[in-house]
Design an enzyme around this catalytic site. Structure first.
Site, mmCIF file in Angstrom:
data_model
loop_
_atom_site.group_PDB
_atom_site.id
_atom_site.type_symbol
_atom_site.label_atom_id
_atom_site.label_comp_id
_atom_site.label_asym_id
_atom_site.label_seq_id
_atom_site.Cartn_x
_atom_site.Cartn_y
_atom_site.Cartn_z
ATOM 1 N N SER A 113 0.820 -1.224 0.000
ATOM 2 C CA SER A 113 0.000 0.000 0.000
ATOM 3 C C SER A 113 0.848 1.267 0.000
ATOM 4 C CB SER A 113 -0.960 -0.021 1.197
ATOM 5 O OG SER A 113 -0.283 -0.246 2.399
ATOM 6 N N LYS A 151 2.008 -5.449 3.246
ATOM 7 C CA LYS A 151 3.169 -4.602 3.552
ATOM 8 C C LYS A 151 2.727 -3.139 3.431
ATOM 9 C CE LYS A 151 6.168 -2.499 1.554
ATOM 10 N NZ LYS A 151 6.089 -1.360 2.498
ATOM 11 N N GLY A 184 0.535 2.475 -5.800
ATOM 12 C CA GLY A 184 1.758 3.243 -5.572
ATOM 13 C C GLY A 184 2.258 3.773 -6.895
ATOM 14 N N THR A 217 4.175 4.167 -10.562
ATOM 15 C CA THR A 217 4.260 3.389 -11.798
ATOM 16 C C THR A 217 5.569 2.597 -11.833
ATOM 17 O OG1 THR A 217 2.902 5.022 -12.918
ATOM 18 C CG2 THR A 217 4.267 3.622 -14.325
ATOM 19 N N GLU A 221 -2.790 0.005 -9.203
ATOM 20 C CA GLU A 221 -3.265 1.366 -9.512
ATOM 21 C C GLU A 221 -2.091 2.284 -9.213
ATOM 22 O OE1 GLU A 221 -5.918 1.743 -11.106
ATOM 23 O OE2 GLU A 221 -6.741 -0.247 -10.751
ATOM 24 N N CYS A 271 -3.261 10.630 -6.096
ATOM 25 C CA CYS A 271 -2.984 10.137 -7.447
ATOM 26 C C CYS A 271 -3.845 10.874 -8.451
ATOM 27 C CB CYS A 271 -3.258 8.641 -7.499
ATOM 28 S SG CYS A 271 -4.824 8.228 -6.776
ATOM 29 N N GLU A 309 4.695 13.209 -13.400
ATOM 30 C CA GLU A 309 3.974 13.293 -12.135
ATOM 31 C C GLU A 309 4.907 13.890 -11.081
ATOM 32 O OE1 GLU A 309 3.155 9.732 -9.722
ATOM 33 O OE2 GLU A 309 1.099 10.433 -9.553
#
Ligand code: NAD
Length: 542
Positions: free
Chosen positions: A186, A211, A264, A266, A292, A326, A424
């Protein structure tokens, strides 16, 4: 649709306001003070047992980085092996529970989140991840409760999706959990996402190795405590904080890896995919890969846009939670005819923002998550100072003396291919490109092609034909597309969330589509009247 189990119909958890002078606000302030005066030991949890390994890292408050709020115990290699074995072992029992009994655990957890644990979860998120009250409330209290309630409801719908049966036969689909364990990894930015990544597969009878992100470990541990109080049996979710790369290497070596549930960046997801691909011949089954990831989300304004609505969407979309969503708006395209008015309104709104400790409820922004994020963002801002193609209209400063503070920053770029329009940044920086109104068709192409991502995007227009045109031409540019609204703030059960291209596998968190990835259906045909001779009737004599 009602079934024998009579599950309650899910409803979105109402957002509480914490207005001055209310008991709600007093309770939350007390919970924040409790987090601030405690240094908590966050253990590893394996087979229901909390393990303090003694190898710890300090967890600090991002807005006061010398303030340690917890010691995070790191999972050791032999403990991790026990977690993997225990997870597979626990699945035997967990998968045999009736759906109603499993559902009961998660529905109870949702009520604990929305009720007795609400303040503790919000406080841990506010102090640990530097979220303002509203940002913590919509994340943990509301979204986590929503994920738990809606996913139970979606699981029920999935189970009722069954085939037809011809006369004399009975066909059915047995929605088995995956064979092996699911690895959930996550991000720091939403407590609810961590809760969803580990519980969505578990609702369907899977067992999970979770985790959490170190920088969100206090709130993640709170989520784990809620699940235990709700009756989650030992081993169903093993909580293994620690060195990401070392833990991941060991988990991916295990032939029983049945899936990865990741949110998290890419780059990390792509490395996970490559690592799985390299080991593909060792797994018992093809691991499901659900990720995602990042975004470079756009707000496109048409000349018919409502300027006030657009400016508010830009500043909220870009700067809430310091741009660390995000879905945050990070590039905008505004026609020359509207730019002056839009710019002035944005600057006027930004001038009212206060930034600081989220425990002071007047602050609109707090700190970015850690030194790494601060260095990355202040590096970007530093480079902008010498960049003749980028004009900083507001912000541009940073201050790390107390906490990791980055000023909300609005930058106008001359070139639509400027790096600020492509990459990003994951911080409070909004890049604006001003286009000639007559070049509208080319702008659509720019929006689509500028970045490799496909997460969220918005069109602001009052002209319906423009909305229709953008909806078609930018169909693949965003997985969550907004019309006259900011591109952030998706609600479970209302706007299933996720994007394609470099933004992920688009399995839509908080929807039935996501749950489908965590089952391996077995089709069962039972014949009530099996034939007893090999010949077909037409073979009889004339
Ligand atoms: P990150 O990729 O740095 O970390 C995510 C998780 O991966 C953390 O638990 C981290 O410890 C772990 N990790 C880091 N390196 C690893 C490695 N080499 N091997 C295995 N695991 C590793 O991301 P973050 O900074 O926590 O979150 C920000 C990113 O997440 C942004 O790119 C954002 O867009 C994305 N995000 C996407 C969504 C979505 O739904 N699309 C939602 C939230 C965040």
């Amino acid at each position: 649709m009602k079934h024998a189990s009579n599950l309650p119909t899910p409803r979105n958890e109402p957002i509480q306001e914490y207005l001055p002078g209310t008991p709600q606000r007093a309770r939350l302030k007390a919970a924040i003070a409790e987090v601030e005066r405690t240094v908590e030991e966050i253990p590893v949890l394996i087979g229901g047992k909390a393990i303090t390994t003694g190898m710890t890292v300090d967890v600090t408050a991002p807005h006061r980085h010398r303030h340690v709020i917890a010691h995070l115990h790191q999972c050791a290699a032999d403990d991790l092996q026990r977690a993997l074995d225990g997870s597979v072992e626990a699945q035997r029992d967990w998968a045999s529970w009736s759906f109603e009994q499993r559902a009961g655990v998660f529905l109870k957890a949702a009520d604990l989140v929305a009720g007795p644990w609400r303040d503790r979860l919000n406080a841990a998120t506010m102090v640990g991840q530097s979220k303002t009250v509203i940002q913590a409330e919509i994340d943990v209290a509301c979204e986590l409760a929503d994920f738990l309630r809606f996913n139970v409801h979606f699981a029920e719908r999935l189970y009722t999706e069954q085939p037809d049966s011809a006369a004399g036969t009975w066909n059915r689909v047995d929605y088995r959990p995956l064979e092996g364990f699911v690895y959930a990894i996550s991000p720091f930015n939403f407590t609810a996402i961590g809760g969803n990544l580990c519980t969505a597969p578990a609702i369907l009878g899977n067992t999970v190795i979770w985790k959490p992100a170190a920088t969100a470990s206090l709130s993640s541990w709170r989520v784990m405590q809620v699940l235990l109080e709700a009756g989650l049996p030992p081993g169903v979710i093993e909580f293994v904080p620690g060195d990401s790369a070392a833990i991941t290497r060991a988990v991916l070596e295990d032939p029983r890896l049945a899936g990865i549930h990741f949110t998290g960046s890419t780059a990390v997801f792509q490395s996970l995919w490559q690592d799985v691909a390299q080991r593909i011949d060792r797994y018992r089954t093809y691991p499901r890969l659900v990720g995602e990831t990042g975004g470079k989300n756009f707000v496109l304004a048409h000349a018919s846009a409502d300027v006030d609505a657009l400016a508010t969407a830009l500043v909220r979309g870009a700067f809430e939670y310091q741009g660390q969503k995000c879905s945050a708006a990070s590039r905008t395209y505004v026609p020359k005819s509207l730019w002056r008015a839009v710019r002035e309104r944005c600057l006027a709104q930004m001038a009212t923002f206060r930034m600081g400790d989220p425990a002071d409820f007047r602050n609109f922004l707090a700190a970015v998550i850690d030194r790494r994020a601060f260095d990355r963002l202040s590096g970007w801002l530093g480079r902008l100072r010498g960049d003749s193609g980028a004009k900083v209209l507001a912000g541009g400063g940073s201050d790390a003396s107390e906490g990791w503070f980055i000023d909300p920053t609005l930058v106008q770029v001359d070139d639509p291919a400027h790096r600020l329009m492509k990459e990003e940044l994951f911080g409070p920086v909004l890049a604006a490109y001003v286009y000639d109104d007559r070049r509208w068709p080319e702008v659509l192409e720019l929006v689509d092609q500028a970045a490799g991502y496909g997460l969220t995007g918005a069109i602001f227009a009052q002209d319906r034909a423009a909305v229709a045109q953008v909806a078609i031409e930018l169909r693949h540019t965003a997985g969550n597309f907004y019309v006259n609204d900011k591109p952030t703030g998706a609600v479970v059960g209302q706007q299933p969330f996720g994007g394609a291209r470099a933004s992920g596998t688009n399995d839509k968190a908080g929807s039935i589509l996501n749950l489908m990835r965590w089952v391996s259906p077995r089709t069962i045909k039972e014949n009530f009247l099996p034939p007893k001779a090999p010949h077909y009737p037409y073979m009889s004599a004339e």
